[in-house]
Design a protein around this motif. Structure first.
Motif, PDB file in Angstrom:
ATOM      1  N   THR A 105       1.033 -10.601  -9.027  1.00 18.05           N
ATOM      2  CA  THR A 105       0.370 -10.885  -7.749  1.00 18.05           C
ATOM      3  C   THR A 105       0.117  -9.604  -6.972  1.00 18.05           C
ATOM      4  O   THR A 105      -0.905  -9.471  -6.282  1.00 18.05           O
ATOM      5  CB  THR A 105       1.237 -11.848  -6.904  1.00 18.05           C
ATOM      6  N   VAL A 106       1.026  -8.661  -7.083  1.00 17.51           N
ATOM      7  CA  VAL A 106       0.857  -7.369  -6.409  1.00 17.51           C
ATOM      8  C   VAL A 106      -0.399  -6.664  -6.917  1.00 17.51           C
ATOM      9  O   VAL A 106      -1.188  -6.130  -6.128  1.00 17.51           O
ATOM     10  CB  VAL A 106       2.107  -6.496  -6.621  1.00 17.51           C
ATOM     11  N   ALA A 107      -0.603  -6.685  -8.215  1.00 15.28           N
ATOM     12  CA  ALA A 107      -1.789  -6.031  -8.777  1.00 15.28           C
ATOM     13  C   ALA A 107      -3.062  -6.757  -8.356  1.00 15.28           C
ATOM     14  O   ALA A 107      -4.068  -6.129  -8.012  1.00 15.28           O
ATOM     15  CB  ALA A 107      -1.689  -5.984 -10.291  1.00 15.28           C
ATOM     16  N   ILE A 108      -3.031  -8.090  -8.382  1.00 17.49           N
ATOM     17  CA  ILE A 108      -4.206  -8.871  -7.995  1.00 17.49           C
ATOM     18  C   ILE A 108      -4.578  -8.597  -6.543  1.00 17.49           C
ATOM     19  O   ILE A 108      -5.753  -8.505  -6.183  1.00 17.49           O
ATOM     20  CB  ILE A 108      -3.936 -10.373  -8.231  1.00 17.49           C
ATOM     21  N   SER A 109      -3.569  -8.439  -5.697  1.00 16.42           N
ATOM     22  CA  SER A 109      -3.810  -8.124  -4.293  1.00 16.42           C
ATOM     23  C   SER A 109      -4.265  -6.688  -4.102  1.00 16.42           C
ATOM     24  O   SER A 109      -5.137  -6.400  -3.275  1.00 16.42           O
ATOM     25  CB  SER A 109      -2.526  -8.369  -3.484  1.00 16.42           C
ATOM     26  N   ALA A 110      -3.683  -5.779  -4.887  1.00 14.19           N
ATOM     27  CA  ALA A 110      -3.948  -4.354  -4.698  1.00 14.19           C
ATOM     28  C   ALA A 110      -5.285  -3.908  -5.266  1.00 14.19           C
ATOM     29  O   ALA A 110      -5.935  -3.010  -4.714  1.00 14.19           O
ATOM     30  CB  ALA A 110      -2.824  -3.534  -5.336  1.00 14.19           C
ATOM     31  N   LEU A 111      -5.721  -4.515  -6.358  1.00 14.55           N
ATOM     32  CA  LEU A 111      -6.914  -4.016  -7.040  1.00 14.55           C
ATOM     33  C   LEU A 111      -8.168  -4.022  -6.171  1.00 14.55           C
ATOM     34  O   LEU A 111      -8.915  -3.029  -6.172  1.00 14.55           O
ATOM     35  CB  LEU A 111      -7.136  -4.792  -8.339  1.00 14.55           C
ATOM     36  N   PRO A 112      -8.456  -5.094  -5.409  1.00 13.67           N
ATOM     37  CA  PRO A 112      -9.629  -5.006  -4.532  1.00 13.67           C
ATOM     38  C   PRO A 112      -9.507  -3.886  -3.503  1.00 13.67           C
ATOM     39  O   PRO A 112     -10.506  -3.221  -3.185  1.00 13.67           O
ATOM     40  CB  PRO A 112      -9.656  -6.386  -3.846  1.00 13.67           C
ATOM     41  N   GLN A 113      -8.290  -3.646  -3.010  1.00 16.10           N
ATOM     42  CA  GLN A 113      -8.104  -2.574  -2.031  1.00 16.10           C
ATOM     43  C   GLN A 113      -8.208  -1.197  -2.685  1.00 16.10           C
ATOM     44  O   GLN A 113      -8.609  -0.228  -2.044  1.00 16.10           O
ATOM     45  CB  GLN A 113      -6.740  -2.734  -1.357  1.00 16.10           C
ATOM     46  N   ALA A 114      -7.859  -1.135  -3.963  1.00 14.60           N
ATOM     47  CA  ALA A 114      -7.937   0.136  -4.678  1.00 14.60           C
ATOM     48  C   ALA A 114      -9.336   0.440  -5.199  1.00 14.60           C
ATOM     49  O   ALA A 114      -9.674   1.614  -5.420  1.00 14.60           O
ATOM     50  CB  ALA A 114      -6.948   0.132  -5.851  1.00 14.60           C
TER      51      ALA A 114
END
Length: 397
Positions: A105-114
């Protein structure tokens, strides 16, 4: 007590769909009613004992009691590299093409921001996992859900994406085996995805959460098995499902070095790293015997067969999923996903997830999980039959 106003970004976020669903179900449970929980996505089996033992032993080591290294221990990254070569024949550089984080979930949340800027669009499927429609907002971006249909095996047709959306699209998020539909990807579809990605210079993220669960002899494909895929994207993997490690919050990503670098940089600032002892347990899971994984897949397939055959026997013509641990069932004529889910909960005391929570194109379906015992799955069918819901024509408001 003073009331403080959150940021506009937080105010723009919708309520968690699953939280509101849980509240509705809890209100029934609090009445002392026995509810069969087919709505949940939390694995019901224990973490295999060898993994627990490996983490217990690793926790005793002094070297594991300080801060873990950013992006994951090299020993775990090497284990991930070995795992991908063994399972999928895919070569990844443990130092530049692998990163570890505290839950997928952390990656799914972070990827759009990254990877996205305000005004950009992330492409995904509709229906799809609800967080895919929410997380881009954290980057000031939007989501476009490509409609998928049962007759196309819930695989998107990229040619249907409007040109004005394509011009703003800078990320594609896929998930096969799929939550909620249980669909699996084909070689041709992944090859088409690589062509689409190259043509429009859109990076691909494949959420491989249900990698271990394909039925009827169909082993789910890794996106990275597709020629040219590593140049175009990454794959996100979680230990929560394959090894029943949901409570330990650990996942990883492999693939395109530039995306891995961006994800790692964001994660280093926004999150803590996975405790070292847990990382050692993950390495043991990936490199150790895989019998528990095979047995778990067989368990879910047996449960799928029982649930599908039991529902068909009572007159509900449902379609069997090809993978994941979810079933995606079309609701009877005259119902919406929410009205049917409400009827099942109130009259049969069976909880399912309304498809409307997974996108506009999910409203004629409900999601049922395979995370109850075989006996409870049979009982769910008996309760639905006894309620008479399937024999009624709902009254339209």
């Amino acid at each position: 007590m003073a009331e403080f106003i959150p940021s506009r970004q937080v105010q723009s976020l919708p309520a968690n769909y699953f939280t509101s669903m849980d509240h509705r179900i809890d209100s029934v449970v609090k009445q002392g009613i026995d509810v069969i929980h087919l709505h949940t996505g939390s694995p019901d089996q224990p973490t295999p004992k060898p993994i627990i033992q490996a983490m217990n032993q690793a926790a005793q080591l002094h070297e594991n009691q300080g801060y873990p290294p950013a992006g994951g221990k090299l020993s775990l990254k090497k284990a991930i590299s070995e795992f991908y070569m063994r399972e999928y024949g895919v070569s990844v550089d443990p130092e530049t093409e692998v990163t570890v984080f505290d839950g997928a979930t952390v990656a799914i949340s972070a990827l759009p921001q990254a990877m996205l800027n305000p005004g950009d669009v992330m492409l995904t499927t509709d229906p799809g996992y609800p967080l895919y429609f929410v997380c881009p907002r954290l980057a000031g971006a939007e989501t476009y859900g490509i409609p998928v249909r049962a007759e196309d095996d819930f695989l998107p047709d990229y040619k249907t994406i409007p040109e004005k959306v394509l011009k703003k699209a800078h990320l594609l998020m896929l998930n096969y085996p799929n939550n909620p539909t249980g669909a699996i990807a084909t070689k041709d579809f992944f090859a088409d995805t690589v062509r689409f990605s190259k043509e429009h210079h859109i990076p691909v993220v494949h959420d491989f959460a249900y990698a271990a669960f394909g039925f009827d002899g169909n082993r789910p494909l890794s996106f990275l098995q597709t020629p040219g895929s590593k140049e175009q994207g990454i794959e996100v993997y979680t230990l929560s499902k394959t090894y029943n490690m949901a409570g330990f919050r650990v996942g990883f990503a492999v693939g395109n070095a530039s995306i891995i670098r961006a994800l790692s940089q964001f994660h280093d600032i926004d999150h803590s790293d996975v405790p070292s002892a847990i990382q050692d347990g993950v390495a043991a899971a990936l490199l150790g015997p895989q019998q528990s994984v095979q047995e778990l897949c067989a368990l879910y397939e047996r449960r799928r067969n029982i649930l599908v055959s039991s529902f068909r026997a009572i007159g509900w013509d449902v379609r069997a999923p090809k993978g994941s641990f979810f079933c995606w069932f079309k609701v009877p004529e005259g119902y919406t996903s929410e009205s049917f889910a409400d009827a099942l909960l109130e009259r049969a005391h069976v909880a399912v997830a309304p498809g409307a929570g997974f996108g506009a194109h999910g409203d004629q379906f409900v999601r049922a999980g395979l995370l109850e015992s075989e006996e409870r799955l049979k009982e769910a069918a008996e309760r639905i039959k006894a309620s008479g819901i399937l024999n009624e024509t709902p009254v339209q408001n």
